[in-house]
Design a protein around this motif. Structure first.
Motif, PDB file in Angstrom:
ATOM      1  N   ASP A   1     -10.575  17.530  15.210  1.00  0.00           N
ATOM      2  CA  ASP A   1     -10.472  16.311  14.420  1.00  0.00           C
ATOM      3  C   ASP A   1      -9.413  16.420  13.318  1.00  0.00           C
ATOM      4  OD1 ASP A   1     -12.251  13.693  13.797  1.00  0.00           O
ATOM      5  OD2 ASP A   1     -11.405  14.565  11.971  1.00  0.00           O
TER       6      ASP A   1
ATOM      7  N   PHE B   1     -19.183  17.758   9.732  1.00  0.00           N
ATOM      8  CA  PHE B   1     -17.958  18.109   9.015  1.00  0.00           C
ATOM      9  C   PHE B   1     -18.282  18.972   7.804  1.00  0.00           C
ATOM     10  CE2 PHE B   1     -14.490  14.879  10.264  1.00  0.00           C
ATOM     11  CZ  PHE B   1     -14.848  14.998  11.591  1.00  0.00           C
TER      12      PHE B   1
ATOM     13  N   ILE C   1     -18.175  18.775  17.069  1.00  0.00           N
ATOM     14  CA  ILE C   1     -16.960  18.222  16.450  1.00  0.00           C
ATOM     15  C   ILE C   1     -15.957  17.945  17.547  1.00  0.00           C
ATOM     16  CG2 ILE C   1     -15.003  18.786  14.972  1.00  0.00           C
ATOM     17  CD1 ILE C   1     -17.030  20.153  13.118  1.00  0.00           C
TER      18      ILE C   1
ATOM     19  N   MET D   1     -16.942  22.643   7.041  1.00  0.00           N
ATOM     20  CA  MET D   1     -16.197  23.009   5.827  1.00  0.00           C
ATOM     21  C   MET D   1     -16.859  24.184   5.125  1.00  0.00           C
ATOM     22  SD  MET D   1     -14.959  19.407   4.217  1.00  0.00           S
ATOM     23  CE  MET D   1     -13.877  20.181   3.017  1.00  0.00           C
TER      24      MET D   1
ATOM     25  N   ILE E   1     -17.857  11.539   5.391  1.00  0.00           N
ATOM     26  CA  ILE E   1     -17.738  12.926   5.850  1.00  0.00           C
ATOM     27  C   ILE E   1     -19.101  13.316   6.398  1.00  0.00           C
ATOM     28  CG2 ILE E   1     -17.240  15.300   5.169  1.00  0.00           C
ATOM     29  CD1 ILE E   1     -15.636  14.075   2.806  1.00  0.00           C
TER      30      ILE E   1
ATOM     31  N   LEU F   1     -10.669  16.241   9.564  1.00  0.00           N
ATOM     32  CA  LEU F   1     -11.275  17.500   9.138  1.00  0.00           C
ATOM     33  C   LEU F   1     -10.182  18.534   8.875  1.00  0.00           C
ATOM     34  CD1 LEU F   1     -13.832  19.081   8.646  1.00  0.00           C
ATOM     35  CD2 LEU F   1     -13.921  19.640  11.066  1.00  0.00           C
TER      36      LEU F   1
END
Lengths: 696, 696
Positions: free
Chosen positions: B258, B461, B519, B465, B457, B261
């Motif tokens: 993505d 995601f 994802i 992160m 978000i 991201l």
């Protein structure tokens, strides 16, 4: 006279300039007293000063770039960028020297302490039970003790001379080697080697002997303050024999002057740098034993010759070996799918040559030169098209920055160097000596070479070569390397003046000289179409037009060349010695196929018994080349602009294929190949070797 | 505790390695005794050793490159090149540490002399009336005095920590800034800034406080040998908060994960490096006055905040200003006719940012980052197509080499660094703290950001992160910078272990984690044709696929985009704050036209009274763009592959032109432009901004 640490004292700017302070703040602790705060501030101040100094050089270079753009834009040719860089350097030098009030110099003698032992690399200092480590920087003359800290600022802008040799020269020299892959270089290889080796040696000894006369004259006239030995004179001959006609070559490039003359000059200047370095270190190695330390000594002389041969061949071997290793690695891995990895590997391998040579006691700069030549001759063919561009551009930028840095530093050094010794007699003598030395190099050698050459080197070419004996970066770097003794300081000053004079006067006079000598201008071997398509390329700085012509024009030339193939066949025979032809056939039949994707398959060149090995070493592309060429030469060539997605560079030797088509590996075919090298053109994914009509 | 010279003692390899000996031979003069010969040999030996050390690193890097090629070739994704570099570094470290017989260490104390005064930068040593200059290297602990020369070899391979900060980090950071010109970066700018500034600050304080607890625990358990202040804990929090998910991003790139991201992670990691540097230096600046030197002091706290703001804004300004100056120079000269000059200028200007910032007392690395961003945003558009390639490739190579060098050095340092302090409690505490700190950064901030964001978000995601909180080069460079005290040594050891663990475990786990978190993989905004044509590009290492798509696919996309133009108009309104939109309209209407050849002519955006100035500042291309677009958008766009010979880069803003066509400079048009930034595509000579359907 000189001891291991007798280097002049200089602030080494490059690294300290980087070693700047960020975390200095954490050192203002309460428990530390005011005195450390003062030292702290001093250190911080000194680091800022370093940054400012480097900034000065960067601004100088920026100014040079902008001005040179203006010059190029307006087609001003009397001043090259290197000459301009020197002028700006001079101006800044004058400002630094005279523009800054003398109150900023603090004249004090640093504290000293005594030791019975010999000087040690590391010294401890005990201040109130805190120990500080000191490292040895060098010996200083007793007359300099009191102004070690004086003119601090001037000393700061003076770089460690080793920076020139170990950081700035290698990219320049590597780039020179890497761009030696010229069509006309190999054609004139014999003459180039003669000029570079014998010519430089002749020039060195002529200058050395003349200067010895000058020194004797100075002694008689009472102008000599300190010792100046015969070996010093020879040393001067060696360092000043390295020519650097960068200005002349740039103009040749721009005006498309005669390509043979270009090749002769460029080849000579590249190789004589290497010869001059090794020559000067072998002169230094000439140390007669016993008391009679400056007379002739056969043993010492032969030792010197041995040192010359040893260092030269060692460095050559180092360079060639790393080049060959890189070629093998790039050939047998599919690294070309990842151009970044490939470029990084190429860069690292080339750098490792330098370190390897230095680690083994050879000369890194010379090794790097031969590594560059090998890389250009073999590895270059294995690289992906992106990497070929990237490596060329990377080294081009490094070369450009390093060269202009050295030249602007030269300008600066005239005013900021602290130990100049201007001796009018020596300077005038040196100017005369370098002209006589150059003449003794060019004219007799050209005469001898012309006995064997088919394309004679005409008088106008000889005069031009005489005229193009500029001195540049290499002479400067060799001269600044050791300025500890009186003799060396005088040499350094003289070298600087010679560089200034030759770059400005001879560099500026190139265009008039070319027309005065009736040297052909405008590249006569190019078709008009090609010339038009190349036009933009000549606008680029320092790019060799021979190296990568526009891909669009290739197919045109190849087709044309194919028709004219029969013309160029046997001309080279008389011209090239059998040794040379032997090398070529060896290179074409064995080395190129082993190290690159080009050339005939090894299965066809190696004897039958080596069959498995040959199959293993030959890359699939080699067969393909052969197949493709057998099938439809011109079709493939016409469509080659779509080949960007092929694996790596495929080299197609039109002539070589002819040879194979007739199944003859005879000398005749190789002759043609040899001739064809002149017309080698590299297109995007395909190397095409084609014979075009010989420029007569 | 620490004084200005309390840096750990390390052999500075880089320059001495270069300062190798060629002319050493000339120093064997008869009049000098045997002792100097010995010193001479020692020096030569030491220089050879330096060469060998650098060679070791080069061979390490070469090995890494070859292995990583093999991995990429076989599509192995569990180990990134940086992880591999560390492994090779570790192996070499083990060999150096344990493989070399201990007889090679000579254990002796160097001679010392006493001085009443404070330590001076320059010291003279008098040995039999010969003077030698010594320079201060640093203070050493009394416990280290006796093994200054011990483990000489291990100390030799240990670089001066400032090398990391001043030579290796700048190209890495500049490259990061220079490749920030992404379509998705600006879309997520608000969130990125939030993570980078608030997130890093939160993480720093959380980690700092947790670690203070750990330290207290250690004190209770009797595991603490020396002082460990609260400020030290905060400092650790700052250095360990700089994330460096290079491994994760490489895999994202390869799998086309993505793009939002990717932008969030990349943007955060680039900016939090800058924040971490400045934060750590302002924590160091926190020095309460008086006796009570480690308690809270409001004045000192505000001083620290002031230092943070000062250094950050100063460095930002320096970077932006040099970027703007470069843009102006490249716009108003025709330097793009000479790509080499242009590249050299670009390089010099970018380097001068670093020096300028350091000279002014700001942080060079931070300045370089913002300079890179400015160069990418403005100057890049003015460069010739050759220079854009050349600069990108140049910095790509530098970045690649520097990064892999740092990582392989890290591996080496685990075994060769002499003062490791392994404290199990501290290490376990630190591992816990960084996870908690990262969690306190990501989850609450994401919650707050989601309140304002249109594209939320998602949880997956956020988890990604959290997972991508790798530590790398910046944490290492900050930690190695000062290892003088007990606390700092413990931090350094812990940082090394954290880097190893996160790079290997989290880096290796990226691919499974991506699929586990569902994802999206495979770039969904690309058409199939485009994807196919880009395929080769993804194979490259470390290249941002957003940056330069294949030119062939541009025209296709533009035409497609032109049709879909009406879709994307008003979506961004809610999303972006008015401040942000204000900046965009300012940037598009004034900055871009002034600094580049793109954007609307100033004559149409500036008020009438500024007419002459506007005409003077607007480049002819700006009018052309407008004309051309007004006449025939698509025709021009279809033919743009032939535009290579045009002057410089012409930027054509499809949307902007729409706005102008309607003669409305209204906010609405700028909204569209803002949205369109996502789809910015740079083709050879033309920048095309086109709206394509929004990826929902």
């Amino acid at each position: 006279m000189s001891s291991p640490y007798s280097r002049p004292l200089r602030g080494n700017v490059l690294l300290p300039a980087c070693i700047l302070l960020l975390f200095r703040l954490d050192q203002f602790r309460a428990e530390d007293g005011m005195e450390e705060l003062a030292t702290e501030k001093e250190a911080e101040e000194s680091h800022r000063q370093d940054s400012v100094n480097l900034l000065t050089f960067i601004l100088l270079l920026t100014l040079t770039i902008l001005t040179i753009w203006l010059f190029k834009h307006r087609r001003v040719r009397f001043l090259h960028e290197t000459g301009l860089a020197m002028i700006y350097g001079l101006l800044v030098g004058v400002i630094l020297r005279y523009g800054i009030p003398s109150t900023s110099y603090h004249n004090k003698t640093p504290p000293s302490c005594s030791l019975k032992e010999r000087p040690v690399p590391t010294l401890l200092l005990n201040v109130g039970n805190k120990f500080f480590e000191y490292t040895l920087k060098g010996e200083i003359n007793s007359r300099e003790i009191h102004n070690v800290e004086q003119n601090d600022m001037l000393r700061k802008v003076t770089f460690d001379p080793e920076v020139f040799f170990n950081i700035l020269l290698p990219p320049i020299i590597f780039h020179a080697g890497y761009s030696l892959k010229k069509r006309h270089f190999f054609r004139n290889l014999g003459s180039i080697l003669a000029y570079a080796f014998f010519g430089t040696a002749v020039s060195c000894f002529v200058i050395g002997n003349l200067m010895y006369g000058v020194v004797k004259l100075m002694q008689v006239a009472g102008q000599l303050m300190d010792k100046f030995y015969y070996t010093d004179c020879l040393f001067f001959g060696a360092i000043i024999s390295a020519t650097d006609p960068v200005t002349v070559l740039a103009i040749f490039n721009e005006l498309h002057a005669d390509v043979d003359l270009y090749a002769l000059l460029f080849g000579e200047s590249v190789l004589n740098d290497a010869v001059a370095i090794v020559l000067s270190s072998s002169i230094v190695a000439y140390q007669p034993t016993g008391e009679n330390s400056h007379s002739f000594d056969a043993a010492a002389f032969f030792k010197s010759v041995g040192v010359f041969l040893g260092i030269f061949s060692g460095s050559f071997a180092m360079g060639a070996v790393t080049g060959v290793v890189t070629a093998l690695v790039t050939k047998f891995t599919k690294l070309h799918c990842f151009p970044l990895l490939e470029t990084a590997l190429f860069f690292l391998m080339s750098w490792s040559t330098f370190l390897l040579a230095e680690a083994c006691g050879f000369t890194g700069v010379v090794a790097v030169l031969f590594c560059g030549i090998t890389q250009a001759h073999y590895t270059y063919n294995n690289l992906s098209s992106e990497s070929t561009n990237r490596t060329k551009q990377l080294f081009e930028v490094l070369h450009f920055l390093a060269e202009n840095f050295i030249f602007s530093y030269m300008g600066l050094a005239l005013f900021t160097f602290q130990n100049h010794i201007f001796s009018p007699i020596f300077i005038v003598g040196a100017f005369l000596a370098i002209f006589i030395g150059r003449a003794c190099n060019i004219y007799p050698l050209s005469f001898l070479l012309n006995l064997g050459r088919r394309h004679k080197i005409g008088w106008n070419f000889q005069h031009m070569m005489m005229f193009a004996g500029l001195r540049g970066a290499m002479a400067f770097a060799l001269a600044i390397r050791d300025t500890a003794t009186y003799a060396r300081q005088m040499m350094f000053t003289t070298t600087l003046l010679i560089v200034f004079f030759t770059v400005w006067v001879f560099g500026g006079g190139t265009t008039p000289m070319l027309s005065w000598l009736h040297i052909r201008v405008g590249d006569h071997t190019l078709s008009r179409e090609e010339e038009a398509s190349r036009q933009w390329q000549y606008l680029r700085v320092g790019v060799d037009p021979d190296l990568d012509p526009q891909p669009t024009s290739d197919s045109f030339q190849v087709l044309q060349g194919d028709g004219l193939q029969s013309n160029g066949g046997s001309k080279t025979k008389q011209e090239s010695a059998w040794l040379f032809r032997l090398w070529y056939s060896f290179d074409h039949n064995y080395l190129k196929p082993i190290l690159t994707h080009s050339g005939p398959p090894l299965t066809s060149t190696l004897p039958g018994c080596c069959g498995p090995l040959a199959r293993c070493l030959t890359s699939p592309q080699a067969y393909e080349n052969q197949e493709q060429l057998r099938d439809a030469d011109s079709d493939l060539i016409l469509n080659d602009s779509d080949l960007t997605l092929t694996y790596g560079d495929t080299a197609i030797t039109a002539n070589g294929a002819c040879g194979r088509r007739k199944k003859s590996n005879s000398e005749e075919a190789l002759e043609r190949e040899l001739e064809a090298v002149d017309h080698e053109v590299i297109s995007r994914g395909t190397r095409l070797v084609f014979p075009i009509e010989d420029h007569a």
